[in-house]
Design a protein around this motif. Sequence first.
Motif, PDB file in Angstrom:
ATOM      1  N   ALA A  14       3.771   0.738  -1.655  1.00 23.44           N
ATOM      2  CA  ALA A  14       3.044   1.060  -0.423  1.00 23.44           C
ATOM      3  C   ALA A  14       1.825   0.162  -0.244  1.00 23.44           C
ATOM      4  CB  ALA A  14       2.625   2.523  -0.434  1.00 23.44           C
ATOM      5  N   VAL A  15       1.172  -0.199  -1.351  1.00 25.71           N
ATOM      6  CA  VAL A  15       0.006  -1.086  -1.265  1.00 25.71           C
ATOM      7  C   VAL A  15       0.392  -2.398  -0.591  1.00 25.71           C
ATOM      8  CG1 VAL A  15      -1.628  -2.445  -2.630  1.00 25.71           C
ATOM      9  CG2 VAL A  15      -1.209  -0.058  -3.224  1.00 25.71           C
ATOM     10  N   GLY A  16       1.610  -2.875  -0.853  1.00 24.14           N
ATOM     11  CA  GLY A  16       2.081  -4.100  -0.217  1.00 24.14           C
ATOM     12  C   GLY A  16       2.260  -3.969   1.284  1.00 24.14           C
ATOM     13  N   LEU A  17       2.438  -2.734   1.770  1.00 22.15           N
ATOM     14  CA  LEU A  17       2.603  -2.513   3.209  1.00 22.15           C
ATOM     15  C   LEU A  17       1.274  -2.441   3.946  1.00 22.15           C
ATOM     16  CD1 LEU A  17       5.481   0.144   3.148  1.00 22.15           C
ATOM     17  CD2 LEU A  17       5.634  -2.180   4.058  1.00 22.15           C
ATOM     18  N   PHE A  18       0.167  -2.346   3.203  1.00 18.23           N
ATOM     19  CA  PHE A  18      -1.137  -2.254   3.854  1.00 18.23           C
ATOM     20  C   PHE A  18      -1.476  -3.528   4.625  1.00 18.23           C
ATOM     21  CE2 PHE A  18      -2.771   0.992   0.504  1.00 18.23           C
ATOM     22  CZ  PHE A  18      -2.038   1.985   1.131  1.00 18.23           C
ATOM     23  N   ALA A  19      -0.813  -4.631   4.281  1.00 19.26           N
ATOM     24  CA  ALA A  19      -1.041  -5.878   5.020  1.00 19.26           C
ATOM     25  C   ALA A  19      -0.400  -5.824   6.407  1.00 19.26           C
ATOM     26  CB  ALA A  19      -0.480  -7.065   4.235  1.00 19.26           C
ATOM     27  N   ALA A  20       0.607  -4.946   6.557  1.00 21.75           N
ATOM     28  CA  ALA A  20       1.312  -4.852   7.832  1.00 21.75           C
ATOM     29  C   ALA A  20       0.754  -3.762   8.736  1.00 21.75           C
ATOM     30  CB  ALA A  20       2.804  -4.593   7.589  1.00 21.75           C
ATOM     31  N   ALA A  21       0.230  -2.702   8.132  1.00 14.04           N
ATOM     32  CA  ALA A  21      -0.249  -1.561   8.918  1.00 14.04           C
ATOM     33  C   ALA A  21      -1.378  -0.861   8.160  1.00 14.04           C
ATOM     34  CB  ALA A  21       0.894  -0.577   9.188  1.00 14.04           C
ATOM     35  N   PRO A  22      -2.255  -0.134   8.873  1.00 13.14           N
ATOM     36  CA  PRO A  22      -3.339   0.581   8.205  1.00 13.14           C
ATOM     37  C   PRO A  22      -2.816   1.647   7.245  1.00 13.14           C
ATOM     38  CG  PRO A  22      -3.736   0.433  10.575  1.00 13.14           C
ATOM     39  CD  PRO A  22      -2.328  -0.025  10.334  1.00 13.14           C
ATOM     40  N   ALA A  23      -3.680   2.071   6.317  1.00 11.33           N
ATOM     41  CA  ALA A  23      -3.280   3.030   5.292  1.00 11.33           C
ATOM     42  C   ALA A  23      -2.758   4.328   5.884  1.00 11.33           C
ATOM     43  CB  ALA A  23      -4.466   3.309   4.358  1.00 11.33           C
ATOM     44  N   LEU A  24      -3.385   4.830   6.951  1.00 13.56           N
ATOM     45  CA  LEU A  24      -2.933   6.088   7.556  1.00 13.56           C
ATOM     46  C   LEU A  24      -1.532   5.950   8.140  1.00 13.56           C
ATOM     47  CD1 LEU A  24      -6.112   7.542   9.330  1.00 13.56           C
ATOM     48  CD2 LEU A  24      -4.930   8.438   7.309  1.00 13.56           C
ATOM     49  N   ALA A  25      -1.227   4.779   8.722  1.00 14.48           N
ATOM     50  CA  ALA A  25       0.111   4.556   9.274  1.00 14.48           C
ATOM     51  C   ALA A  25       1.145   4.508   8.159  1.00 14.48           C
ATOM     52  CB  ALA A  25       0.137   3.265  10.084  1.00 14.48           C
ATOM     53  N   VAL A  26       0.813   3.844   7.048  1.00 11.53           N
ATOM     54  CA  VAL A  26       1.728   3.786   5.909  1.00 11.53           C
ATOM     55  C   VAL A  26       1.906   5.179   5.309  1.00 11.53           C
ATOM     56  CG1 VAL A  26       2.131   2.800   3.619  1.00 11.53           C
ATOM     57  CG2 VAL A  26       1.111   1.392   5.419  1.00 11.53           C
ATOM     58  N   GLY A  27       0.805   5.920   5.179  1.00  8.72           N
ATOM     59  CA  GLY A  27       0.899   7.278   4.651  1.00  8.72           C
ATOM     60  C   GLY A  27       1.749   8.170   5.529  1.00  8.72           C
ATOM     61  N   TRP A  28       1.564   8.059   6.843  1.00  9.25           N
ATOM     62  CA  TRP A  28       2.392   8.862   7.745  1.00  9.25           C
ATOM     63  C   TRP A  28       3.857   8.433   7.653  1.00  9.25           C
ATOM     64  CZ3 TRP A  28       5.473   7.520  11.920  1.00  9.25           C
ATOM     65  CH2 TRP A  28       6.046   8.598  12.605  1.00  9.25           C
ATOM     66  N   GLY A  29       4.103   7.126   7.529  1.00 16.42           N
ATOM     67  CA  GLY A  29       5.479   6.650   7.404  1.00 16.42           C
ATOM     68  C   GLY A  29       6.160   7.209   6.175  1.00 16.42           C
ATOM     69  N   ARG A  30       5.406   7.320   5.083  1.00 15.48           N
ATOM     70  CA  ARG A  30       5.957   7.924   3.867  1.00 15.48           C
ATOM     71  C   ARG A  30       6.355   9.376   4.116  1.00 15.48           C
ATOM     72  NH1 ARG A  30       2.209   9.322  -1.452  1.00 15.48           N
ATOM     73  NH2 ARG A  30       3.557  10.963  -2.279  1.00 15.48           N
ATOM     74  N   ILE A  31       5.489  10.125   4.802  1.00 15.94           N
ATOM     75  CA  ILE A  31       5.771  11.540   5.088  1.00 15.94           C
ATOM     76  C   ILE A  31       6.977  11.668   6.005  1.00 15.94           C
ATOM     77  CG2 ILE A  31       4.867  13.630   6.185  1.00 15.94           C
ATOM     78  CD1 ILE A  31       2.050  12.618   5.372  1.00 15.94           C
ATOM     79  N   ALA A  32       6.996  10.880   7.084  1.00 12.54           N
ATOM     80  CA  ALA A  32       8.098  10.965   8.045  1.00 12.54           C
ATOM     81  C   ALA A  32       9.415  10.529   7.412  1.00 12.54           C
ATOM     82  CB  ALA A  32       7.784  10.095   9.264  1.00 12.54           C
ATOM     83  N   GLY A  33       9.375   9.454   6.624  1.00 13.70           N
ATOM     84  CA  GLY A  33      10.592   9.001   5.948  1.00 13.70           C
ATOM     85  C   GLY A  33      11.117  10.046   4.986  1.00 13.70           C
TER      86      GLY A  33
END
Length: 315
Positions: free
Chosen positions: A52-71
Motif C-alpha cells: 500500500a505504501v507504494g500506492l501512496f505515489a498514485a493517490a493520497p493515503a485516505l484514498a488508498v485506505g478507502w480502496g483497501r476497505i472497498a476492495g
Amino acid sequence: MAERGAGGGKRQKRHVSGWEQREQPAALRRNRWAPALLLGAGISQYVGASLAVGLFAAAPALAVGWGRIAGAAILLLLWRRTLPRDSNEDFSWRVLGAAAIFGLALGAMNLTFYLAIDRIPLGTAVSLEYLGPVVLAVATGRGWKTRLGAALAIGGVFLISWAGVDLGDADVAAGVTAALAAGAFWALYIWLGRRVAVGGRGLDSLAWAMTVAALVYAPLGVGDFAPIATNLRSLVLMLAVAALSSVLPYGVDQIVMRSLRASTFALLSSLLPATSLLVGLVVLRQVPNAAEVLGLIAISAAVALATSPQVPESS
C-alpha cells in the motif's frame, strides 16, 4: 448460581450453556493454533501494508485506505453471500447492527493507520498503534502485573515517540497522532470484534462490516481514487492489498476470537508489532534504531504482563 459449602460459605459458579459445551473441543483446537494463525495473518497484513505504501505515489493515503476497505468488502461479499445470523442460525437485526458498528470502528482503524504509515515508518506506526490493546488490557485486568505493564507501555511510547522519532517535524508528529488514534480504534476493534465473533457467524458479519465501512467512509477517499481505478496495475495491486491486509487477517481474527477473551487476544496480538518491524525492514528497508527496538520490546512486555492468564480478565 451459588453453591453452599460445608462451612456455609458461598462460591459463585458460572453457568455453561449447551452451545458453549459444544464449542469447547473446537475452541481448544483453535487455542493451540492461535499463535501460528495470528503470526501468519500478521505477515500477510503488513506485506499488504508495504504494498500500500507504494500506492501512496498514485493517490493520497485516505484514498488508498478507502480502496483497501472497498476492495475487501467486494471480495468478502463474493465469498460470503449470506446475511449475518446469530448462533441459532436465525437472521437477527441485532447481529446486523453489531456488524455495522464493528465496521465503523474497523474502517476508522484502517484509515488512521494509513495516515500514519504515510508519514512514519511501518514498524514505528504499529508499535504506537499497539498502545490501544495495552489500554484495553489494563482496563480489563487488576494487580501488580497490570501496573507494571502500564509503566512499561509508557516507557515504550517514550522510546518510540520521543526518542525514536523527531516530533519537531510536523509531518512526523501528525503521523504519531494518527498512529495513536489508530490504536484507540484497534482496541475498539478487538472489543467489538470478539462480540461479533461469538454472537453469530463472524465471517458473514465481517463481510457486512466491511460493506458498511466502505459506504460510510466513501466521501473521504472516493474523490481521489481515480488514479488507481483507471490504472490496471494499480487496481490489481489495490485488490492484493485488500486481500492480504483485510480479508485474510480479519478472517483469521474472527476464527480465533471465538475462543479467546478480548484481553487474551490482545496478548497474542503482541506478535504483530514485531512482525511489522520485520516486514518494514525486509520489504521497505526501514531499519529501526535502538530506541525503537527497545520501545517495541517494552510495549510487547507490557501487554504480555497485563493480559497474562493470572490476571483477572473480563470477557
